[in-house]
Write an enzyme that holds these catalytic residues in place. Structure first.
Site, mmCIF file in Angstrom:
data_model
loop_
_atom_site.group_PDB
_atom_site.id
_atom_site.type_symbol
_atom_site.label_atom_id
_atom_site.label_comp_id
_atom_site.label_asym_id
_atom_site.label_seq_id
_atom_site.Cartn_x
_atom_site.Cartn_y
_atom_site.Cartn_z
ATOM 1 N N LEU A 154 0.803 -1.221 0.000
ATOM 2 C CA LEU A 154 0.000 0.000 0.000
ATOM 3 C C LEU A 154 0.840 1.277 0.000
ATOM 4 O O LEU A 154 0.295 2.371 0.172
ATOM 5 C CB LEU A 154 -0.941 -0.001 1.206
ATOM 6 N N CYS A 155 2.148 1.155 -0.208
ATOM 7 C CA CYS A 155 3.003 2.333 -0.309
ATOM 8 C C CYS A 155 2.862 2.968 -1.692
ATOM 9 O O CYS A 155 2.699 2.274 -2.692
ATOM 10 C CB CYS A 155 4.471 1.968 -0.066
ATOM 11 N N HIS A 156 2.954 4.291 -1.738
ATOM 12 C CA HIS A 156 2.901 4.996 -3.007
ATOM 13 C C HIS A 156 4.269 4.964 -3.688
ATOM 14 O O HIS A 156 5.306 4.952 -3.027
ATOM 15 C CB HIS A 156 2.484 6.453 -2.796
ATOM 16 N N MET A 192 8.685 4.851 5.243
ATOM 17 C CA MET A 192 8.839 3.461 4.817
ATOM 18 C C MET A 192 10.089 3.272 3.966
ATOM 19 O O MET A 192 10.738 2.225 4.012
ATOM 20 C CB MET A 192 7.606 3.000 4.053
ATOM 21 N N GLU A 193 10.440 4.284 3.203
ATOM 22 C CA GLU A 193 11.658 4.193 2.380
ATOM 23 C C GLU A 193 12.899 4.145 3.266
ATOM 24 O O GLU A 193 13.830 3.358 3.020
ATOM 25 C CB GLU A 193 11.728 5.386 1.424
ATOM 26 N N ASP A 207 23.580 -11.728 5.147
ATOM 27 C CA ASP A 207 23.898 -12.588 4.005
ATOM 28 C C ASP A 207 25.408 -12.663 3.760
ATOM 29 O O ASP A 207 25.933 -13.740 3.445
ATOM 30 C CB ASP A 207 23.207 -12.058 2.755
#
Length: 236
Positions: A154-156, A192-193, A207
């Site tokens: 739901l992120c733009h 969010m970014e 990793d």
């Protein structure tokens, strides 16, 4: 007395009629029927009916339905308080940001990758088999920030003007501290970014180092501060 009881039951049975749609049986009809039966019972038995029967008229009627106050708002569309990504039905939605003001948005996030002394020493000496752990993780964080809308449903999809990721070795607890900054000028924030940047950077460290140890822990992923937008500035 037995004959009187039978006569009463027969008369009572004649008053019963099938009701194909009982939800339309009004409260007035119920009260009237109960009053008549009470009179019949008192006439036959010489005593008033049990209180459980006479009080039944006070119970909720069949045609009553609960009433909900909506204060003029469509309850199906109004989202629960504080939640912007769900509608009144609890279904997920993408927020419409077309009416929001265009401002500069900045967000800073962080996380920690606890390596343990053995792996920490290898990373510090740049002796990991896969190569430069800090350098690769930094690039991974920048690339991840640009893919946030593809990872978080739901992120733009926004235009980022800057993404910066920094990784620092902390010898006190044998960890790597990751900090990420995202900047944009638009109608929605970049929290969010920034969070995606530091999370993927931490995963990349794991990793790069997992061959040396499986005890590595990624922890404390959090937003540190943000600015811009309707909610203004915020700092932890």
């Amino acid at each position: 007395m037995q004959t009187q009881r039978l006569m009463f039951l027969r008369r009572f049975a004649t008053t019963l009629k099938p009701f194909p749609r009982p939800r339309f049986f009004s409260s007035h009809d119920i009260a009237k029927t109960i009053a008549e039966l009470n009179q019949e019972m008192e006439f036959v038995f010489g005593a008033p009916p049990p209180s459980s029967i006479s009080s039944s008229s006070d119970s909720p009627t069949l045609d009553q339905e609960p009433h909900h106050e909506t204060n003029g708002v469509d309850s199906e569309r109004a989202p629960p308080s504080g939640l912007t990504h769900v509608d009144g039905k609890g279904e997920a939605l993408m927020v419409d940001i077309s009416s929001k003001e265009i401002t500069k948005r900045v967000a800073l996030a962080s996380c920690k990758v606890v390596l343990g002394q053995k792996v920490f020493d290898l990373v510090s000496a740049n002796q990991m088999e896969k190569g430069d752990v800090l350098g690769v993780a930094k690039i991974a964080g920048v690339c991840a920030a640009k893919q946030t809308s593809n990872l978080i449903p739901l992120c733009h999809n926004i235009n980022l003007s800057r993404v910066h990721v920094d990784l620092a070795l902390n010898p006190h607890d044998f960890s790597i501290e990751v900090r990420g900054e995202a900047v944009s000028t638009g109608r929605t924030g970049v929290e969010m970014e920034a969070l995606t940047a530091v999370t993927v950077a931490g995963l990349t460290v794991y990793d790069m180092c997992k061959a040396a140890s499986k005890d590595i822990v990624i922890t404390d992923v959090r937003l540190e501060q943000k600015s811009g937008g309707k909610s203004g500035d915020w700092s932890r």
